[in-house]
Write a protein that holds these residues in place. Structure first.
Motif, PDB file in Angstrom:
ATOM      1  N   SER A 198      -3.212  -2.797   5.548  1.00  0.00           N
ATOM      2  CA  SER A 198      -3.253  -2.566   4.097  1.00  0.00           C
ATOM      3  C   SER A 198      -4.459  -3.225   3.422  1.00  0.00           C
ATOM      4  CB  SER A 198      -1.975  -3.091   3.465  1.00  0.00           C
ATOM      5  OG  SER A 198      -1.871  -4.465   3.753  1.00  0.00           O
ATOM      6  N   GLU A 199      -5.190  -4.062   4.142  1.00  0.00           N
ATOM      7  CA  GLU A 199      -6.351  -4.739   3.542  1.00  0.00           C
ATOM      8  C   GLU A 199      -7.448  -3.752   3.217  1.00  0.00           C
ATOM      9  OE1 GLU A 199      -4.752  -5.758   6.214  1.00  0.00           O
ATOM     10  OE2 GLU A 199      -4.126  -7.822   5.832  1.00  0.00           O
ATOM     11  N   TYR A 200      -7.453  -2.594   3.895  1.00  0.00           N
ATOM     12  CA  TYR A 200      -8.545  -1.641   3.677  1.00  0.00           C
ATOM     13  C   TYR A 200      -8.048  -0.416   2.922  1.00  0.00           C
ATOM     14  CZ  TYR A 200     -10.829  -4.662   7.017  1.00  0.00           C
ATOM     15  OH  TYR A 200     -11.368  -5.760   7.634  1.00  0.00           O
ATOM     16  N   ARG A 201      -8.355  -0.377   1.617  1.00  0.00           N
ATOM     17  CA  ARG A 201      -8.033   0.793   0.791  1.00  0.00           C
ATOM     18  C   ARG A 201      -9.305   1.225   0.105  1.00  0.00           C
ATOM     19  NH1 ARG A 201      -2.796   2.005   0.536  1.00  0.00           N
ATOM     20  NH2 ARG A 201      -3.054   3.570  -1.066  1.00  0.00           N
ATOM     21  N   TYR A 202      -9.608   2.529   0.151  1.00  0.00           N
ATOM     22  CA  TYR A 202     -10.907   2.990  -0.326  1.00  0.00           C
ATOM     23  C   TYR A 202     -10.836   3.776  -1.631  1.00  0.00           C
ATOM     24  CZ  TYR A 202     -11.399   1.919   4.589  1.00  0.00           C
ATOM     25  OH  TYR A 202     -11.329   1.286   5.805  1.00  0.00           O
TER      26      TYR A 202
ATOM     27  N   ALA B 278      15.555   0.228   9.941  1.00  0.00           N
ATOM     28  CA  ALA B 278      14.508   1.251   9.816  1.00  0.00           C
ATOM     29  C   ALA B 278      13.169   0.554  10.013  1.00  0.00           C
ATOM     30  CB  ALA B 278      14.555   1.885   8.428  1.00  0.00           C
ATOM     31  N   TYR B 279      12.295   1.161  10.835  1.00  0.00           N
ATOM     32  CA  TYR B 279      10.947   0.628  11.025  1.00  0.00           C
ATOM     33  C   TYR B 279       9.997   1.526  10.241  1.00  0.00           C
ATOM     34  CZ  TYR B 279       6.344   0.217  13.139  1.00  0.00           C
ATOM     35  OH  TYR B 279       4.992   0.095  13.315  1.00  0.00           O
ATOM     36  N   VAL B 280       9.241   0.938   9.305  1.00  0.00           N
ATOM     37  CA  VAL B 280       8.360   1.749   8.449  1.00  0.00           C
ATOM     38  C   VAL B 280       6.975   1.120   8.278  1.00  0.00           C
ATOM     39  CG1 VAL B 280      10.069   2.995   7.038  1.00  0.00           C
ATOM     40  CG2 VAL B 280       9.459   0.643   6.434  1.00  0.00           C
ATOM     41  N   THR B 281       5.991   1.996   8.008  1.00  0.00           N
ATOM     42  CA  THR B 281       4.622   1.550   7.696  1.00  0.00           C
ATOM     43  C   THR B 281       4.292   2.082   6.296  1.00  0.00           C
ATOM     44  OG1 THR B 281       3.837   3.523   8.893  1.00  0.00           O
ATOM     45  CG2 THR B 281       3.816   1.463  10.105  1.00  0.00           C
ATOM     46  N   PRO B 282       4.882   1.497   5.245  1.00  0.00           N
ATOM     47  CA  PRO B 282       4.818   2.112   3.913  1.00  0.00           C
ATOM     48  C   PRO B 282       3.428   2.101   3.269  1.00  0.00           C
ATOM     49  CG  PRO B 282       6.094   0.078   3.848  1.00  0.00           C
ATOM     50  CD  PRO B 282       5.749   0.306   5.275  1.00  0.00           C
ATOM     51  N   SER B 283       2.583   1.130   3.602  1.00  0.00           N
ATOM     52  CA  SER B 283       1.268   1.074   2.941  1.00  0.00           C
ATOM     53  C   SER B 283       0.358   2.181   3.450  1.00  0.00           C
ATOM     54  CB  SER B 283       0.581  -0.257   3.217  1.00  0.00           C
ATOM     55  OG  SER B 283       1.377  -1.296   2.752  1.00  0.00           O
TER      56      SER B 283
ATOM     57  N   SER C 299      -7.891   3.692  -4.000  1.00  0.00           N
ATOM     58  CA  SER C 299      -7.017   3.189  -5.059  1.00  0.00           C
ATOM     59  C   SER C 299      -6.820   1.703  -4.817  1.00  0.00           C
ATOM     60  CB  SER C 299      -5.669   3.909  -5.011  1.00  0.00           C
ATOM     61  OG  SER C 299      -5.123   3.758  -3.727  1.00  0.00           O
ATOM     62  N   SER C 300      -6.347   1.027  -5.865  1.00  0.00           N
ATOM     63  CA  SER C 300      -6.175  -0.414  -5.686  1.00  0.00           C
ATOM     64  C   SER C 300      -4.963  -0.655  -4.775  1.00  0.00           C
ATOM     65  CB  SER C 300      -5.988  -1.091  -7.034  1.00  0.00           C
ATOM     66  OG  SER C 300      -5.156  -0.303  -7.808  1.00  0.00           O
ATOM     67  N   PRO C 301      -4.943  -1.815  -4.121  1.00  0.00           N
ATOM     68  CA  PRO C 301      -3.866  -2.104  -3.173  1.00  0.00           C
ATOM     69  C   PRO C 301      -2.494  -1.992  -3.839  1.00  0.00           C
ATOM     70  CG  PRO C 301      -5.542  -3.813  -3.138  1.00  0.00           C
ATOM     71  CD  PRO C 301      -5.883  -2.907  -4.267  1.00  0.00           C
ATOM     72  N   ILE C 302      -1.525  -1.491  -3.098  1.00  0.00           N
ATOM     73  CA  ILE C 302      -0.166  -1.422  -3.627  1.00  0.00           C
ATOM     74  C   ILE C 302       0.620  -2.602  -3.067  1.00  0.00           C
ATOM     75  CG2 ILE C 302       0.531   0.925  -4.322  1.00  0.00           C
ATOM     76  CD1 ILE C 302       0.603   0.144  -0.769  1.00  0.00           C
ATOM     77  N   ALA C 303       1.617  -3.008  -3.859  1.00  0.00           N
ATOM     78  CA  ALA C 303       2.402  -4.175  -3.437  1.00  0.00           C
ATOM     79  C   ALA C 303       3.244  -3.828  -2.215  1.00  0.00           C
ATOM     80  CB  ALA C 303       3.299  -4.591  -4.584  1.00  0.00           C
ATOM     81  N   SER C 304       3.646  -4.851  -1.506  1.00  0.00           N
ATOM     82  CA  SER C 304       4.470  -4.625  -0.306  1.00  0.00           C
ATOM     83  C   SER C 304       5.880  -4.182  -0.705  1.00  0.00           C
ATOM     84  CB  SER C 304       4.555  -5.926   0.474  1.00  0.00           C
ATOM     85  OG  SER C 304       5.230  -6.889  -0.314  1.00  0.00           O
ATOM     86  N   LEU C 305       6.565  -3.554   0.251  1.00  0.00           N
ATOM     87  CA  LEU C 305       7.972  -3.190   0.058  1.00  0.00           C
ATOM     88  C   LEU C 305       8.804  -4.472  -0.054  1.00  0.00           C
ATOM     89  CD1 LEU C 305       9.968  -0.724   0.253  1.00  0.00           C
ATOM     90  CD2 LEU C 305      10.020  -1.117   2.697  1.00  0.00           C
ATOM     91  N   GLN C 306       8.437  -5.471   0.728  1.00  0.00           N
ATOM     92  CA  GLN C 306       9.173  -6.750   0.709  1.00  0.00           C
ATOM     93  C   GLN C 306       9.194  -7.323  -0.702  1.00  0.00           C
ATOM     94  OE1 GLN C 306       8.397 -10.043   0.141  1.00  0.00           O
ATOM     95  NE2 GLN C 306       9.591 -11.283   1.564  1.00  0.00           N
TER      96      GLN C 306
ATOM     97  N   GLN D 103      -8.436  20.149   9.111  1.00  0.00           N
ATOM     98  CA  GLN D 103      -8.039  19.416   7.893  1.00  0.00           C
ATOM     99  C   GLN D 103      -7.951  17.927   8.188  1.00  0.00           C
ATOM    100  OE1 GLN D 103      -7.567  20.943   4.941  1.00  0.00           O
ATOM    101  NE2 GLN D 103      -8.183  22.831   6.006  1.00  0.00           N
ATOM    102  N   VAL D 104      -8.484  17.131   7.239  1.00  0.00           N
ATOM    103  CA  VAL D 104      -8.440  15.676   7.412  1.00  0.00           C
ATOM    104  C   VAL D 104      -7.324  15.108   6.547  1.00  0.00           C
ATOM    105  CG1 VAL D 104      -9.698  13.574   6.813  1.00  0.00           C
ATOM    106  CG2 VAL D 104     -10.855  15.401   8.048  1.00  0.00           C
ATOM    107  N   GLN D 105      -6.580  14.165   7.073  1.00  0.00           N
ATOM    108  CA  GLN D 105      -5.608  13.475   6.226  1.00  0.00           C
ATOM    109  C   GLN D 105      -5.491  11.995   6.586  1.00  0.00           C
ATOM    110  OE1 GLN D 105      -2.293  16.274   7.564  1.00  0.00           O
ATOM    111  NE2 GLN D 105      -1.157  14.389   7.226  1.00  0.00           N
ATOM    112  N   GLY D 106      -5.004  11.228   5.611  1.00  0.00           N
ATOM    113  CA  GLY D 106      -4.784   9.802   5.840  1.00  0.00           C
ATOM    114  C   GLY D 106      -6.048   8.970   5.813  1.00  0.00           C
ATOM    115  N   GLU D 107      -7.132   9.507   5.219  1.00  0.00           N
ATOM    116  CA  GLU D 107      -8.411   8.802   5.257  1.00  0.00           C
ATOM    117  C   GLU D 107      -8.597   7.851   4.079  1.00  0.00           C
ATOM    118  OE1 GLU D 107      -7.892  11.625   4.007  1.00  0.00           O
ATOM    119  OE2 GLU D 107      -9.386  12.267   2.572  1.00  0.00           O
ATOM    120  N   GLN D 108      -7.603   7.792   3.181  1.00  0.00           N
ATOM    121  CA  GLN D 108      -7.786   6.973   1.969  1.00  0.00           C
ATOM    122  C   GLN D 108      -7.660   5.475   2.228  1.00  0.00           C
ATOM    123  OE1 GLN D 108      -5.374   9.082   2.588  1.00  0.00           O
ATOM    124  NE2 GLN D 108      -3.448   8.003   2.342  1.00  0.00           N
ATOM    125  N   SER D 109      -7.195   5.109   3.408  1.00  0.00           N
ATOM    126  CA  SER D 109      -7.116   3.673   3.711  1.00  0.00           C
ATOM    127  C   SER D 109      -7.087   3.466   5.227  1.00  0.00           C
ATOM    128  CB  SER D 109      -5.863   3.063   3.064  1.00  0.00           C
ATOM    129  OG  SER D 109      -4.721   3.744   3.483  1.00  0.00           O
TER     130      SER D 109
END
Ligand SMILES: Cc1ncc(COP(=O)(O)O)c(C=O)c1O
Length: 516
Positions: A330-334, A290-295, A336-343, A439-445
């Protein structure tokens, strides 16, 4: 406008100032091959004349390029000077060459009238395409490279571009010259296919601290961006015919890698919690990866919820699948604080973690990394040797210093503030111009957001019309492998200065009005 006119070149590319300098004499350059036929009825001086004249008329010899002295050419061809002198005399007489008293002989600045520069013709590349010309079926299935109108320009809202004008080039130059000035500079022998140990140690430390990735330097391979990381991972982990889950909508460049690997692509829908694992299991439980972009899901922007992360890891362990985590911005989050990686959550070493410097520094740097489960390191290294042997050395050394001397964290802090402002300006301008219609979405990071369009509008038509107004939005529908569920625009705000945001959104509004 035909698509070829859009290819590679935008009407809006900034005009670079052309230095106002007179053409200079070119002391050295490539010279034509002279294969003399001593048995031919054509005399030697005529053969030399013909070859030089053709090279000049075709433009293979540049105006003002120096040509060898008659003595040197005669020695090289192992003939007497007489035929060379005779050929040169004719070329001088006809105006193809000019000599500067004592300074040598040069190709003329301007050609004789019979061959005005507009008639400079290069030798035609043969266009004979006869006979069987088989190519691999995997290459044949890839979509064409010809750029869609919205992909070719640079300007407001270009997706994937960053604020290069804020890159600390003065520091970078200092670090680069440090290496070029010393013998440490470039190892002139084969290097490690995994990349330089120093650089990998710097990355490992950074990832453990900032992304909670469980790794040490030996697990890290340096690559030329996420794209190569996906390529090497696909080569190591997948066979033709294997099924791969891809986020729907998703990152189209990742699709190309799995297509080229001959895989079966399984588009799995995403929602506000990221990839819908249950849907993936329904569609194809026994997928191999599976290829994912979880952050920050590309393009819609969801952060994968904790329960989905656990479901995904459980599924992978149960069926023996691999998870490729693309942690591209994932370095840019506006908000909430950064979330840990899935790894970092994975207890079974099933996650291949991919990161890049394309977003935090600039994309044409082409440096990224992949964190490999320990038991696969040898296979990745062996595969890399068959690909491009090992990564280029200089930027690894420079980046290592850039990280270790604190420039990277400083740059991240500065650009984070900058992008936060640009993002806010974009969100506000969209609200001002379109109200609740968009509608705007996905702007939080990250460095892009998605603006969904009102019903009845075709996003490709909008993007095409917008591109003609120097607004470079991607149509959301092109991020779908199957039938698009949403019509919208992906807008990058990384490279759009504050002052340009409002006017560009007004131009976008105008483009939409024209289509209504
Ligand atoms: C989902 C995703 N992954 C990765 C990248 C970066 O790719 P690369 O490191 O090959 O430049 C991007 C860039 O836009 C992206 O959108």
């Amino acid at each position: 406008m035909g698509s070829s006119e859009w290819q590679f070149k935008s009407r809006f590319e900034p005009e670079l100032p052309v230095p106002d300098v007179a053409p200079r004499k070119v002391a050295t350059g490539f010279l034509p091959v002279i294969a003399l036929d001593r048995k031919s009825s054509t005399p030697l001086h005529r053969q030399i004349y013909d070859i030089y004249r053709a090279a000049i008329v075709n433009g293979n010899l540049a105006p003002l390029q120096k040509i060898p002295s008659s003595r040197a050419l005669a020695a090289e061809l192992r003939i007497s000077r007489i035929p060379v002198l005779s050929a040169y005399a004719q070329l001088l007489g006809e105006g193809y060459l000019e000599s500067v008293g004592g300074g040598g002989t040069f190709v003329s600045k301007s050609l004789p009238d019979r061959f005005p520069s507009s008639q400079h013709r290069r030798e035609e590349t043969p266009k004979v395409h006869s006979g069987p010309r088989p190519i691999s079926s995997r290459s044949a299935t890839l979509p064409s490279f010809i750029g869609a109108p919205w992909l070719v320009g640079r300007g407001a809202f270009t997706v994937g571009q960053v604020a290069v004008e804020h890159f600390p080039f003065h520091v970078w130059l200092r670090l680069v010259s440090r290496y070029y000035k010393s013998v440490r500079a470039a190892p002139l022998y084969f290097s490690d296919p995994m990349g330089s140990k120093d650089f990998r140690s710097s990355i490992a430390k950074y990832l453990r601290t900032v992304r909670s990735v469980k790794c040490d330097a030996d697990q890290i391979m340096v690559v030329s961006g996420s794209q190569q990381a996906l390529d090497v991972a696909a080569r190591v982990l997948l066979d033709p015919g294997d099924s791969v889950w891809l986020e729907e909508p998703g990152y189209s460049l990742s699709r190309r890698v799995f297509m080229l690997a001959g895989c079966r692509l399984i588009p799995v829908p995403v929602d506000q919690e990221g990839l819908n694992v249950a849907a993936g299991i329904r569609l194809c439980k026994n997928a191999r990866a599976a290829y994912v972009t979880p952050s920050h899901q590309f393009p819609l922007g969801a952060t994968m919820s904790s329960s989905r992360r656990h479901q995904l890891l459980e599924w992978a362990q149960q069926v023996g699948a691999w998870i490729i985590e693309d942690d591209y911005d994932s370095e840019y989050r506006y908000e909430s604080s950064p979330i840990a990686s899935l790894q970092g959550l994975d207890r079974n070493s099933r996650v291949i973690y991919v990161g890049t410097f394309s977003k935090t520094l600039y994309p044409s740097l082409r440096v990224g990394y992949v964190v490999i489960p320990t038991d696969l390191v040898d296979r990745f290294a062996a595969t890399r040797l068959a690909m491009d042997v090992y990564p280029s050395d200089l930027f690894q050394a420079v980046l290592s210093d850039f990280i270790n001397e604190g420039h990277y964290s400083r740059h991240l802090r500065r650009t984070s503030l900058l992008y936060r402002e640009r993002r806010e300006a974009l969100v506000n301008a969209i609200a001002e111009q379109f109200g609740s219609a968009v509608q705007v979405q996905g702007e939080q990071s990250g460095l892009h957001l998605v603006a969904t369009l009102p019903e009845g509008l075709d996003d490709q038509q909008v993007a095409k019309r917008a591109a003609a107004k120097n607004v470079w939005a991607w149509p959301l529908s092109t991020c779908y492998l199957g039938r698009p569920v949403l019509q919208g625009l992906v807008l990058g705000f990384g490279s759009t200065p504050l002052a340009e945001v409002g006017p560009a959104i007004r131009r976008l509004n105008k483009a939409i009005d024209e289509l209504r």
